[in-house]
Every structure is written in C-alpha cells, then in structure tokens.
Write a protein that holds these residues in place. Structure first.
Motif, PDB file in Angstrom:
ATOM      1  N   TYR A  82       0.828  -1.214   0.000  1.00  0.00           N
ATOM      2  CA  TYR A  82       0.000   0.000   0.000  1.00  0.00           C
ATOM      3  C   TYR A  82       0.863   1.265   0.000  1.00  0.00           C
ATOM      4  O   TYR A  82       0.506   2.259  -0.630  1.00  0.00           O
ATOM      5  CB  TYR A  82      -0.940   0.021   1.204  1.00  0.00           C
ATOM      6  N   GLY A  86      -0.425   2.720  -3.072  1.00  0.00           N
ATOM      7  CA  GLY A  86      -1.566   3.500  -2.606  1.00  0.00           C
ATOM      8  C   GLY A  86      -1.811   4.746  -3.427  1.00  0.00           C
ATOM      9  O   GLY A  86      -0.866   5.466  -3.772  1.00  0.00           O
ATOM     10  N   GLU A  87      -3.073   5.008  -3.720  1.00  0.00           N
ATOM     11  CA  GLU A  87      -3.437   6.152  -4.563  1.00  0.00           C
ATOM     12  C   GLU A  87      -3.979   7.317  -3.755  1.00  0.00           C
ATOM     13  O   GLU A  87      -4.397   8.323  -4.336  1.00  0.00           O
ATOM     14  CB  GLU A  87      -4.473   5.708  -5.606  1.00  0.00           C
ATOM     15  N   HIS A  88      -4.022   7.196  -2.432  1.00  0.00           N
ATOM     16  CA  HIS A  88      -4.499   8.284  -1.586  1.00  0.00           C
ATOM     17  C   HIS A  88      -3.323   8.777  -0.736  1.00  0.00           C
ATOM     18  O   HIS A  88      -2.962   8.123   0.252  1.00  0.00           O
ATOM     19  CB  HIS A  88      -5.649   7.813  -0.688  1.00  0.00           C
ATOM     20  N   ALA A  90      -2.875  11.013   1.505  1.00  0.00           N
ATOM     21  CA  ALA A  90      -3.104  11.223   2.936  1.00  0.00           C
ATOM     22  C   ALA A  90      -3.086   9.894   3.685  1.00  0.00           C
ATOM     23  O   ALA A  90      -2.507   9.781   4.771  1.00  0.00           O
ATOM     24  CB  ALA A  90      -4.439  11.945   3.151  1.00  0.00           C
ATOM     25  N   ALA A  91      -3.728   8.879   3.104  1.00  0.00           N
ATOM     26  CA  ALA A  91      -3.751   7.559   3.745  1.00  0.00           C
ATOM     27  C   ALA A  91      -2.356   6.948   3.783  1.00  0.00           C
ATOM     28  O   ALA A  91      -1.978   6.305   4.771  1.00  0.00           O
ATOM     29  CB  ALA A  91      -4.714   6.638   3.006  1.00  0.00           C
TER      30      ALA A  91
END
Length: 277
Positions: A82, A86-88, A90-91
C-alpha cells in the motif's frame, strides 16, 4: 611492519573478547550442561526428561511462532504494497506514520498493553459492546494462544514491513505502470510483481522475526499463564523452581535447533539467489 600487522588484531580484540565472554562461553557451557546428567555423566537424560515433560510445549512453540511469522509476512507485504501502490496520499502518509510505532515498544510493554486490550473486560470487548455489535457477557477474553499470536504479529510486523517497503520502493516502476495499463489491480500487482521481486528481503525479515519471537519470555508468561505454553517459560520455570539447569539447557538446545532451521532457510535462500544471478 610487524607492529602494523598487529594493529588490526588489537582493534578487534575488545569486540572479540565481548563476543567470547558473553556469547561463545555461555553457549558452550549450556551445550555441555545439556548433555551432562545429574550424576556428571554424559548422556541424553536431560533431553528425555525435557520431551517427557514439555513435548507438548515444544510443539506449541513451533506452531505459535510459525503462525505468527506467516501473519507477519502477510501484513508486512500488505503494508509495503500500500505504501508503494496506494493512490491516496493522505492515507499513505498516515500509514507510514503509524505502522512504525510498535518498533519502539519493548515486548514486556506490548504484553501488558495486550493484557488490557484483549482481556474479557478489556478495551476490545468493551468497544464492541458499546457499538452494539456483541454482548460482552457472552464473550471470552483472548488471553491465550490467540493473544500470543496477536501480540507477536503486532510487535514484529513493523520491523519486516520496514524492510519490505524499502525494497518495494526500489523496484523499477515501469513494470508496475505496464501492469496498470493492462488493467491489473493493486492486489494482483502486489502478489505477482512486487512480492516475487522482494522475496529475498521478505525471507530475511521473517527469519529474523521468527528467531526473535522464539526467544521471548515476557509475552507468553504475561498473556497466557496456562498450559501449554512456550519453552522459554519452561526454561525459566526449571531454573527458578528447581535450579535444574540441565533440563533448562536441553530445552535451550531444542530452541537452537528450531532457530537453526530458520537459519538454514535463510542461507539456502541466499545461495539460491546467488546461483540465479
């Protein structure tokens, strides 16, 4: 020239003395003690007694550490994947900030935290009850073999994830982008592209985590006080209750053999990787 030749040995001498005094000598003494019976003769009496009294605990130790190691591998690969895929943003930043925290928590502190979290009236059950998901009166705590596995996985996952995420970040992204262009999802990219390329690093991390969990005393003795338990607890019991160093060292020798299996996997992996290159 002779003085210069002796200088490297002189520099190494303090470290070598520490290794000999604090590792080699205790290791040798414990091995001799394991094969020495109560009457001073050389034999396998201590091992016979160990397997008669603690055979179930030996199997329990192997199962617990193996299951915990497998979970650590799955979680570490997921976290590393992730962080890379991961594409977010902030996450990703939040996960990168959070997952390392257990690295700085000693095992004894982790065990005490889990006692509070996993008990029958602990934080986990009370939270689920407050949300109306379960009835706390019908629940039992997880302060048994399940709690040991959860604690080990929680404590060791960040270490392996740190190694794996760094290795995944170094993978050439052209293959990842090509897979995405062909419609591959994140899970497929992780399983079929990333994990095979970092399998060596993942294996090293899991072997180190396995050996570390095998040697921990505080977690099994604090999480699960019943039987069966891990052999580290049995070793402490034989020494503290009976001053029986022979059986304790025999159990220690068994743990050496279990750890040696992990070392064999690590060495075999490195040799195979070197041959492939």
């Amino acid at each position: 020239m002779p003085e210069r030749r002796g200088l490297p040995l002189l520099l190494v001498a303090p470290a070598l003395a520490v290794v000999l005094a604090l590792f080699v000598y205790p290791l040798g003494y414990s091995l001799v003690s394991a094969f020495t019976t109560g009457d001073g003769a050389v034999g396998l009496g201590n091992f016979t007694k160990s397997f008669e009294l603690y055979g179930t605990d030996i199997v329990f130790t192997v199962v617990i550490t193996t299951v915990a190691t497998a979970l650590v591998g799955v979680f570490a690969a997921g976290i590393g994947g992730y962080l890379v895929l991961g594409e977010h943003p902030a996450a990703v930043k939040l996960l990168k900030w959070l997952y390392r925290w257990p690295l700085f928590v000693p095992f004894i502190v982790a065990a005490q935290c889990m006692r509070t979290f996993l008990a029958k009236n602990g934080m986990l059950n009370n939270t689920l009850d407050a949300l109306g998901l379960v009835d706390i009166g019908s629940l039992s705590g997880l302060l048994d073999w399940r709690g040991i596995i959860i604690t080990f996985a929680w404590k060791e996952t960040p270490f392996v994830a740190l190694l794996v995420s760094g290795a995944m970040a170094a993978v050439d992204r052209s293959g990842i982008e090509a897979a995405r262009n062909l419609g591959a999802g994140g899970l497929r990219i992780l399983v079929e592209i990333l994990v095979p390329q970092v399998a060596g690093v993942l294996t090293v991390g899991l072997v180190l985590a396995f050996v570390m969990m095998l040697s921990v005393l505080s977690v099994p003795i604090m999480i699960s006080g019943g039987s069966p338990t891990m052999i580290t607890v049995d070793m402490a019991f034989r020494v503290n209750s009976y001053s029986d160093y022979g059986v304790a060292n025999a159990l220690g020798f068994v743990s050496y053999m279990i750890a040696a299996l992990g070392a064999w996997i690590y060495i075999r992996r490195n040799v195979t990787g070197a041959a492939e290159r």
